[in-house]
Write an enzyme that holds these catalytic residues in place. Structure first.
Site, PDB file in Angstrom:
ATOM      1  N   GLU A  59       0.880  -1.178   0.000  1.00 36.30           N
ATOM      2  CA  GLU A  59       0.000   0.000   0.000  1.00 36.30           C
ATOM      3  C   GLU A  59       0.908   1.215   0.000  1.00 36.30           C
ATOM      4  O   GLU A  59       1.566   1.495   1.005  1.00 36.30           O
ATOM      5  CB  GLU A  59      -0.895  -0.017   1.232  1.00 36.30           C
ATOM      6  CG  GLU A  59      -1.733  -1.276   1.266  1.00 36.30           C
ATOM      7  CD  GLU A  59      -3.064  -1.090   1.946  1.00 36.30           C
ATOM      8  OE1 GLU A  59      -4.026  -1.660   1.457  1.00 36.30           O
ATOM      9  OE2 GLU A  59      -3.127  -0.381   2.970  1.00 36.30           O
ATOM     10  N   CYS A 106      -1.870   9.310   2.776  1.00 34.44           N
ATOM     11  CA  CYS A 106      -1.644   8.647   1.487  1.00 34.44           C
ATOM     12  C   CYS A 106      -2.705   9.090   0.498  1.00 34.44           C
ATOM     13  O   CYS A 106      -2.453   9.210  -0.692  1.00 34.44           O
ATOM     14  CB  CYS A 106      -1.648   7.142   1.657  1.00 34.44           C
ATOM     15  SG  CYS A 106      -3.086   6.527   2.515  1.00 34.44           S
TER      16      CYS A 106
HETATM   17  P1  NAD Z   1       8.916   4.631   3.879  1.00 34.28           P
HETATM   18  O1  NAD Z   1       8.827   3.832   2.645  1.00 34.28           O
HETATM   19  O2  NAD Z   1      10.067   5.555   4.040  1.00 34.28           O
HETATM   20  O3  NAD Z   1       8.985   3.657   5.158  1.00 34.28           O
HETATM   21  C1  NAD Z   1       7.962   2.733   5.453  1.00 34.28           C
HETATM   22  C2  NAD Z   1       8.516   1.638   6.332  1.00 34.28           C
HETATM   23  O4  NAD Z   1       9.492   0.897   5.611  1.00 34.28           O
HETATM   24  C3  NAD Z   1       9.186   2.130   7.606  1.00 34.28           C
HETATM   25  O5  NAD Z   1       8.815   1.280   8.646  1.00 34.28           O
HETATM   26  C4  NAD Z   1      10.662   1.997   7.279  1.00 34.28           C
HETATM   27  O6  NAD Z   1      11.488   1.827   8.406  1.00 34.28           O
HETATM   28  C5  NAD Z   1      10.651   0.737   6.417  1.00 34.28           C
HETATM   29  N1  NAD Z   1      11.800   0.594   5.516  1.00 34.28           N
HETATM   30  C6  NAD Z   1      12.518   1.580   4.916  1.00 34.28           C
HETATM   31  N2  NAD Z   1      13.471   1.025   4.134  1.00 34.28           N
HETATM   32  C7  NAD Z   1      13.356  -0.319   4.248  1.00 34.28           C
HETATM   33  C8  NAD Z   1      14.052  -1.427   3.695  1.00 34.28           C
HETATM   34  N3  NAD Z   1      15.088  -1.261   2.858  1.00 34.28           N
HETATM   35  N4  NAD Z   1      13.647  -2.666   4.015  1.00 34.28           N
HETATM   36  C9  NAD Z   1      12.610  -2.863   4.845  1.00 34.28           C
HETATM   37  N5  NAD Z   1      11.920  -1.858   5.426  1.00 34.28           N
HETATM   38  C10 NAD Z   1      12.291  -0.601   5.123  1.00 34.28           C
HETATM   39  O7  NAD Z   1       7.537   5.384   4.030  1.00 34.28           O
HETATM   40  P2  NAD Z   1       7.056   6.406   5.167  1.00 34.28           P
HETATM   41  O8  NAD Z   1       7.793   7.684   5.020  1.00 34.28           O
HETATM   42  O9  NAD Z   1       7.074   5.730   6.494  1.00 34.28           O
HETATM   43  O10 NAD Z   1       5.525   6.616   4.784  1.00 34.28           O
HETATM   44  C11 NAD Z   1       5.096   7.566   3.872  1.00 34.28           C
HETATM   45  C12 NAD Z   1       4.638   6.908   2.609  1.00 34.28           C
HETATM   46  O11 NAD Z   1       3.670   5.902   2.888  1.00 34.28           O
HETATM   47  C13 NAD Z   1       3.941   7.874   1.664  1.00 34.28           C
HETATM   48  O12 NAD Z   1       4.350   7.614   0.348  1.00 34.28           O
HETATM   49  C14 NAD Z   1       2.469   7.528   1.856  1.00 34.28           C
HETATM   50  O13 NAD Z   1       1.643   7.892   0.782  1.00 34.28           O
HETATM   51  C15 NAD Z   1       2.532   6.060   2.046  1.00 34.28           C
HETATM   52  N6  NAD Z   1       1.332   5.547   2.718  1.00 34.28           N
HETATM   53  C16 NAD Z   1       0.463   4.783   2.010  1.00 34.28           C
HETATM   54  C17 NAD Z   1      -0.715   4.314   2.603  1.00 34.28           C
HETATM   55  C18 NAD Z   1      -1.722   3.491   1.843  1.00 34.28           C
HETATM   56  O14 NAD Z   1      -2.598   2.951   2.481  1.00 34.28           O
HETATM   57  N7  NAD Z   1      -1.637   3.380   0.537  1.00 34.28           N
HETATM   58  C19 NAD Z   1      -0.966   4.642   3.941  1.00 34.28           C
HETATM   59  C20 NAD Z   1      -0.050   5.419   4.632  1.00 34.28           C
HETATM   60  C21 NAD Z   1       1.103   5.866   4.016  1.00 34.28           C
END
Ligand code: NAD
Length: 454
Positions: free
Chosen positions: A226, A261
């Site tokens: 997501e 999001c």
């Molecule tokens: P992000 O991708 O930076 O991080 C998300 C998670 O992934 C965190 O827990 C982070 O520690 C982990 N992560 C980062 N690198 C990783 C790796 N190499 N391996 C495994 N895990 C890793 O995203 P964010 O800044 O936390 O969230 C914001 C984003 O999420 C925005 O793009 C937003 O639109 C999206 N979002 C989508 C939804 C949806 O339902 N579609 C809901 C909420 C947020």
């Protein structure tokens, strides 16, 4: 790991981060714990998760303050989020028996065919910080209901909330060996990718989602992503009350500082009402208070992450250099905390990053269009596909537009909302798979077919 309050830049906690040994230990415990958890009757798992919702409600004030202290959202928006999570848990638990119970499809003399929804096993839930309760609940609640054990990795920016969730789930009756939080940032996420989970459920950015999908593909286990969006909204010329639409859609763009999001990320307005709409939009946003997120009545708290300030500034500067007009805002607010002025841009076009790349902040571009055809072409001009919205008096006109757009969710006369009753899913760079609804309840199970003769 040090936890920083983004509105004051003070260190508010120093917590233990997970490492290879602790993740391994937790995973092995979850493997064993899941075997017992899946045997607990579904109706009893339902009761435990309903108790979890009751505990969230009972502790809402302290939980809201913890959430606000680590992500910077106004405390009322933190309360709203926790209440919203409870509503979702209610729907999921009330419908679990309908959608996860065994289904007899054919029952005739000598032959019965049925479906049994078996749990996946132990799943990894790697999550985002912007709505840790809502996006967490979307995954770990149906996963637990379906009989899975869960390793939940909250974002490093919402770790304290992750720990609160773990505490309350256990208080509600989820055995310790069935749910564990993994504390840490990217490196801890990588440890999860290197562990043999039976499914990966990710909420976060497109960049990380793509990386995770590629990294776990060889395991041949379910992976759901997501991801972000660049959600378009079109205001047609026949709306009854331009001012009310401007106020409602401004909220869709700026709630939670635009860090949703499904925040409205780009707006197209019919030329015949453009000026009126933009004037009302700016007027409305100017009435909203910016301040300390713990202060009642504040609408704009701080952003959650420091890096986002430079990203938003670059988007605004690029748009300005290419001819955009800044009607309000446009820069960071000096002083302590990661604050950025609510920013409204016009004279924007699709050559600008602000109309193409997820801003995830209080910045919005509003563009004038001649007709529905132009609006549709612009709404479709994106790599993302999370939500799209049309405001019009005419439902048929709106639905006709929405069905032409490759998006997981279509809104008519509303925006920036999620309901547990319908699937939450993205297309293209917004991801794949669904949470919520019957699809989201079943996403954490493997359907087994039985052909029974006799
Ligand atoms: P992000 O991708 O930076 O991080 C998300 C998670 O992934 C965190 O827990 C982070 O520690 C982990 N992560 C980062 N690198 C990783 C790796 N190499 N391996 C495994 N895990 C890793 O995203 P964010 O800044 O936390 O969230 C914001 C984003 O999420 C925005 O793009 C937003 O639109 C999206 N979002 C989508 C939804 C949806 O339902 N579609 C809901 C909420 C947020």
């Amino acid at each position: 790991m040090k936890i920083i309050n983004p509105s004051s830049e003070e260190i508010i906690a120093d917590i233990a981060e997970d490492n290879e040994q602790s993740i391994k230990k937790k995973f092995l415990e979850l493997k064993v714990g899941q075997q017992d958890w899946r045997k607990i009757p579904l109706k009893d798992r339902v009761k435990i998760l309903q108790r979890f919702a009751e505990l969230l409600k009972a502790n809402i004030e302290s939980l809201a303050l913890v959430l606000t202290s680590e992500v910077g959202k106004p405390v009322q928006q933190s309360r709203n989020e926790i209440n919203g999570a409870c509503t979702r848990i209610l729907w999921l638990t009330e419908n679990a028996l309908t959608y996860l119970a065994d289904e007899t499809m054919i029952h005739q003399t000598g032959l019965t065919e049925k479906i049994v929804y078996e749990p996946l096993g132990v799943i990894a839930n790697i999550s985002a910080w912007n709505y840790p309760y809502l996006v967490g609940v979307n995954v770990f609640v149906p996963a637990l209901l379906a009989g899975n054990a869960v390793m939940y990795k909250p974002s490093e920016y919402s770790s304290l909330t992750g720990l609160e969730i773990e505490k309350l789930l256990k208080q509600a009756g989820v055995p310790s060996s069935v749910f564990y939080v993994a504390i840490g940032a990217r490196a801890v996420g990588e440890l999860l990718l290197n562990t043999s989970f039976d499914g990966y459920f990710f909420t976060g950015s497109y960049k990380t989602g793509k990386y995770i999908y590629e990294k776990v593909a060889f395991k041949m286990v379910p992976c759901q992503c997501e991801l972000g969006g660049k959600d378009p909204l079109y205001v047609a010329d026949d709306v009854a009350d331009v001012k009310a639409v401007a106020a409602g859609t401004a909220d869709g763009a700026f709630y939670n500082n635009g860090q949703s999001c499904c925040a409205v990320e780009r707006i197209y307005v019919h030329e015949s009402i453009f000026d009126q709409y933009v004037e009302a939009f700016v007027k409305e946003v100017k009435t909203w208070k910016i301040g300390k997120p713990t202060e009642e009545g504040v609408y704009f708290g701080s952003l959650s992450r420091k890096e986002q300030i430079a990203f938003l500034q670059a988007q605004v500067d690029e748009a300005f250099q290419k001819g955009a007009k800044i009607l309000m805002g446009g820069k960071a607010i000096s002083g302590k905390g990661y604050y950025f002025e609510p920013t409204v841009l016009v004279n924007v076009d699709h050559s600008m990053s602000v109309m193409r790349e997820e801003s995830f902040g209080p910045v919005i571009g509003i563009m004038k269009v001649k007709n529905d055809k132009e609006a549709i072409a612009l709404m479709k001009d994106t790599d993302y596909g999370l939500t799209a919205s049309v405001y019009s008096c005419d439902q048929l006109r709106a639905e006709n537009i929405l069905q032409q757009i490759n998006t997981g969710t279509g809104y008519w006369n509303c925006c920036d909302r999620v309901s547990a009753a319908v699937p939450w899913s993205g297309r293209n760079h917004s991801g794949f798979g669904a949470t919520l609804s019957h699809a989201g309840l079943r996403a954490f199970s493997k359907p087994k077919a039985y052909h029974l003769r006799g």
